[in-house]
Design a protein around this motif. Sequence first.
Motif, PDB file in Angstrom:
ATOM      1  N   LEU A  31      28.893   8.651 -18.428  1.00  0.00           N
ATOM      2  CA  LEU A  31      29.433   6.990 -18.436  1.00  0.00           C
ATOM      3  C   LEU A  31      29.267   6.551 -16.989  1.00  0.00           C
ATOM      4  CD1 LEU A  31      32.721   7.259 -20.480  1.00  0.00           C
ATOM      5  CD2 LEU A  31      30.489   6.817 -21.267  1.00  0.00           C
ATOM      6  N   THR A  32      28.767   5.282 -17.292  1.00  0.00           N
ATOM      7  CA  THR A  32      28.944   4.390 -15.864  1.00  0.00           C
ATOM      8  C   THR A  32      29.483   2.943 -16.389  1.00  0.00           C
ATOM      9  OG1 THR A  32      26.834   5.492 -15.375  1.00  0.00           O
ATOM     10  CG2 THR A  32      27.361   3.270 -14.483  1.00  0.00           C
ATOM     11  N   GLU A  33      30.415   2.682 -15.530  1.00  0.00           N
ATOM     12  CA  GLU A  33      31.001   1.017 -15.768  1.00  0.00           C
ATOM     13  C   GLU A  33      29.646   0.208 -15.528  1.00  0.00           C
ATOM     14  OE1 GLU A  33      34.507   0.174 -14.171  1.00  0.00           O
ATOM     15  OE2 GLU A  33      34.606  -1.788 -15.135  1.00  0.00           O
ATOM     16  N   ASP A  50      24.836   7.652 -21.438  1.00  0.00           N
ATOM     17  CA  ASP A  50      23.637   8.604 -21.635  1.00  0.00           C
ATOM     18  C   ASP A  50      24.007   9.925 -22.302  1.00  0.00           C
ATOM     19  OD1 ASP A  50      21.833   6.278 -21.048  1.00  0.00           O
ATOM     20  OD2 ASP A  50      22.294   6.914 -18.935  1.00  0.00           O
ATOM     21  N   VAL A  51      23.199  10.417 -23.047  1.00  0.00           N
ATOM     22  CA  VAL A  51      23.337  11.712 -23.471  1.00  0.00           C
ATOM     23  C   VAL A  51      22.515  12.581 -22.715  1.00  0.00           C
ATOM     24  CG1 VAL A  51      23.416  13.699 -25.343  1.00  0.00           C
ATOM     25  CG2 VAL A  51      24.688  11.291 -25.711  1.00  0.00           C
ATOM     26  N   LEU A  52      22.746  13.375 -22.047  1.00  0.00           N
ATOM     27  CA  LEU A  52      21.590  14.228 -21.067  1.00  0.00           C
ATOM     28  C   LEU A  52      21.546  15.596 -21.657  1.00  0.00           C
ATOM     29  CD1 LEU A  52      22.412  12.824 -17.544  1.00  0.00           C
ATOM     30  CD2 LEU A  52      20.756  12.009 -18.967  1.00  0.00           C
ATOM     31  N   PRO A  53      20.186  16.122 -21.681  1.00  0.00           N
ATOM     32  CA  PRO A  53      20.412  17.422 -22.191  1.00  0.00           C
ATOM     33  C   PRO A  53      20.521  18.421 -21.207  1.00  0.00           C
ATOM     34  CG  PRO A  53      18.198  16.697 -21.662  1.00  0.00           C
ATOM     35  CD  PRO A  53      18.963  15.610 -21.455  1.00  0.00           C
ATOM     36  N   THR A  77      21.213   6.639 -25.846  1.00  0.00           N
ATOM     37  CA  THR A  77      22.106   5.850 -24.905  1.00  0.00           C
ATOM     38  C   THR A  77      22.781   4.806 -25.762  1.00  0.00           C
ATOM     39  OG1 THR A  77      20.004   4.109 -25.011  1.00  0.00           O
ATOM     40  CG2 THR A  77      19.996   6.042 -23.303  1.00  0.00           C
ATOM     41  N   GLY A  78      23.638   4.112 -25.149  1.00  0.00           N
ATOM     42  CA  GLY A  78      24.213   3.135 -25.549  1.00  0.00           C
ATOM     43  C   GLY A  78      25.227   2.590 -24.552  1.00  0.00           C
ATOM     44  N   ARG A 213      29.339   5.193  -9.579  1.00  0.00           N
ATOM     45  CA  ARG A 213      29.143   3.682  -9.483  1.00  0.00           C
ATOM     46  C   ARG A 213      30.281   3.115 -10.365  1.00  0.00           C
ATOM     47  NH1 ARG A 213      23.278   3.891 -12.047  1.00  0.00           N
ATOM     48  NH2 ARG A 213      23.936   5.730 -12.745  1.00  0.00           N
ATOM     49  N   SER A 214      30.912   3.923 -11.075  1.00  0.00           N
ATOM     50  CA  SER A 214      32.109   3.258 -11.797  1.00  0.00           C
ATOM     51  C   SER A 214      33.235   2.663 -10.868  1.00  0.00           C
ATOM     52  CB  SER A 214      32.963   4.275 -12.744  1.00  0.00           C
ATOM     53  OG  SER A 214      33.446   5.242 -12.414  1.00  0.00           O
TER      54      SER A 214
END
Length: 222
Positions: A31-33, A50-53, A77-78, A213-214
């Motif tokens: 998650l990133t704001e 993002d869903v990272l493998p 992503t979303g 970054r959040s």
Amino acid sequence: MTSGPPTGVPVDFAAALADLRRQALRAEVRLTEIPAPRRVAPYSVALSGDVLPGTPPGPAGRDRPDDHDHAEEPLATGRFVVLHDPDGQEAWHGTFRVVTLVRATLEPEMAADPMLADVAWSWVGECLESAGLVRGTDTVADGGTVTRVLSQSYGALDGTPDAVDLEIRASWTPLDTQLGTHLRAWATLLTMAAGVPPLPEGVAALTRRFTDRSRQRHTVGP
């Protein structure tokens, strides 16, 4: 998101932000704001996901330094956006609105499935229910769209495998400020679209909070 209590915002919105900050999601979910929309409501906050493998957790549930340089393409992503208007908005039937987006690339043979959109939309209800949210009691005025796009390549790109891009847009009105539960429901939808197997019953999710970054404050208001 910021570590301290926000100033100059309504009590309900501050409580909602605090509940979002407390949530721990699966390790695969980053998650990133991001900057929130400014014209739809007086107060808002937005997160990208993002869903990272194969992403392992860092010590004590924190991101590892090299996580930020992860080069693998996300499986899905979303966005997760919370809108708040203390005066309420007629279309919302409340003072909060959750607006979500999920995008993922599926196997091309799924494009021919006439039930794909229906199945994808059913995931939204399943994820809300799995988080313990009951429509009509915890949420109202839910709605959304499911879009699928089949990409076929030609010319110099001939031979590139066909792909189906699935996009799920869903929004609903929470009836309290415990929005962390809604964040978990969206994160489950994100991993479901990514094809990540659900956690076995009784197995706790590994902590994955916001990236560095959040810490940049993007929460907006008047």
